[in-house]
Write an enzyme that holds these catalytic residues in place. Structure first.
Site, PDB file in Angstrom:
ATOM      1  N   HIS A 184      -3.383   9.851   6.271  1.00  0.00           N
ATOM      2  CA  HIS A 184      -4.121   9.027   5.310  1.00  0.00           C
ATOM      3  C   HIS A 184      -5.462   8.616   5.896  1.00  0.00           C
ATOM      4  CE1 HIS A 184      -1.691   6.302   7.772  1.00  0.00           C
ATOM      5  NE2 HIS A 184      -2.592   5.366   7.532  1.00  0.00           N
TER       6      HIS A 184
ATOM      7  N   ARG B  61       1.609  -4.385   5.945  1.00  0.00           N
ATOM      8  CA  ARG B  61       2.348  -3.128   6.124  1.00  0.00           C
ATOM      9  C   ARG B  61       3.629  -3.366   6.891  1.00  0.00           C
ATOM     10  NH1 ARG B  61      -0.527   1.342   9.751  1.00  0.00           N
ATOM     11  NH2 ARG B  61       1.110   0.950  11.267  1.00  0.00           N
TER      12      ARG B  61
HETATM   13  C1  SIN Z   1      -5.218   1.390   4.276  1.00  0.00           C
HETATM   14  O1  SIN Z   1      -5.796   0.353   4.625  1.00  0.00           O
HETATM   15  O2  SIN Z   1      -5.387   1.886   3.166  1.00  0.00           O
HETATM   16  C2  SIN Z   1      -4.280   2.079   5.232  1.00  0.00           C
HETATM   17  C3  SIN Z   1      -4.194   1.338   6.496  1.00  0.00           C
HETATM   18  C4  SIN Z   1      -3.201   1.934   7.459  1.00  0.00           C
HETATM   19  O3  SIN Z   1      -3.548   2.833   8.219  1.00  0.00           O
HETATM   20  O4  SIN Z   1      -2.056   1.488   7.446  1.00  0.00           O
END
Ligand code: SIN
Length: 279
Positions: free
Chosen positions: A255, A270
């Site tokens: 991501h 998270r």
């Molecule tokens: C995010 O902020 O969209 C992802 C962050 C992460 O790497 O958990």
């Protein structure tokens, strides 16, 4: 077009694919209720095949966020980044006018420098800027499968060193953390322990070098692989709202949070599920 997986005994899960290769959104689902094992299994099935599962309009407490994560495995405590008081399993992802940048802005899978990197991460969005702050996801099964057979065979023989992001070093608070803040060596192509599919497992934030190659060979091959991961055909882009949740599988997706919303505020929390040694 929404699809459904179900059996006679329980409510179906209704979902729609975001793209043919990456991501599904589960529709009309409430994560604040206690989930049956059957629903957990169905969510896991979608996760390991699509790489990332999204939910919208959720209202969950920190305890419920932690409990949802625990249905999929033991929770990971980040080796360096501090947590909110009383919630060691929660990682705060926050950026505002005082921040130097967004955490993890680059293609990566979470903490791949760990000897047993996290299997999956569940990010719950709390505050979003008026515009910007999307996250991109790229499917690493698709990245592997798009390579030619000779290239796949070559990469299957290689291992790479993953080291903690430099920023972590300044955050180390204890010896226990320091001992986890070390480099690990993983196969360049890993086999997903549940789906058994092969996925490309190098990333631009943690991977430093491929073992046994010269500096010049490393520079070329890693540059080629990082460009390959960036192919839009493997990717989706998710636009968050407060209450959105993304649940991604670090074993088969990477991501990239965009860093385009300064000086606005973006806050998310998270929980991260422990993984096993890549093979
Ligand atoms: C995010 O902020 O969209 C992802 C962050 C992460 O790497 O958990």
């Amino acid at each position: 077009m929404p699809e459904a997986i179900w059996n006679e005994d329980v409510s179906p899960i209704v979902f729609k694919k975001i793209s043919p290769r990456c991501g599904v959104e589960i529709l009309d689902f409430d994560l604040s209720i206690e989930l049956s094992q059957d629903l957990v299994d169905k969510i896991e099935h979608l996760l390991v095949n699509a790489g990332v599962v999204f939910f919208r309009d959720q209202h969950i407490t920190r305890e419920q966020h932690i409990q949802f994560g625990q249905r999929f495995g033991e929770l990971h405590v980040h080796p360096a980044v501090p947590s909110p008081e009383g919630y060691p399993e929660i990682l705060l992802i926050h950026a505002d006018a005082k921040s130097k940048g967004v955490a993890g802005a680059g293609w990566h899978s979470d903490v791949s420098s760990d000897a047993e990197p996290p299997a999956a991460s569940i990010l719950y969005m709390k505050i979003m800027p008026e515009v910007g702050g999307d996250t991109l996801f790229s499917n690493m099964y698709a990245a592997f499968e798009a390579l030619s057979q000779p290239m796949q065979e070559y990469l299957l023989q290689l291992k790479a060193v993953h080291a903690p992001a430099k920023i972590y070093s300044s955050l180390i608070q204890s010896e226990k953390v320091a001992s986890r803040n070390q480099a690990s060596t993983h196969p360049v192509i890993r086999t997903h322990p549940i789906s058994k599919r092969k996925a490309l497992f190098v990333n631009s934030i943690f991977t430093r070098e491929i073992v046994g190659l010269s500096k010049k060979e490393n520079d070329y091959l890693l540059r080629f692989l990082f460009e390959h991961i960036n192919d839009p055909n493997f990717q989706i882009r998710f636009s968050w709202q407060p209450g959105s949740i993304a649940f991604w599988d670090n074993r088969c997706v990477q991501h990239f949070p965009t860093d385009d919303f300064f000086p606005q505020t973006r806050t998310a929390e998270r929980v991260t599920i422990c993984g096993d040694k890549p093979y």
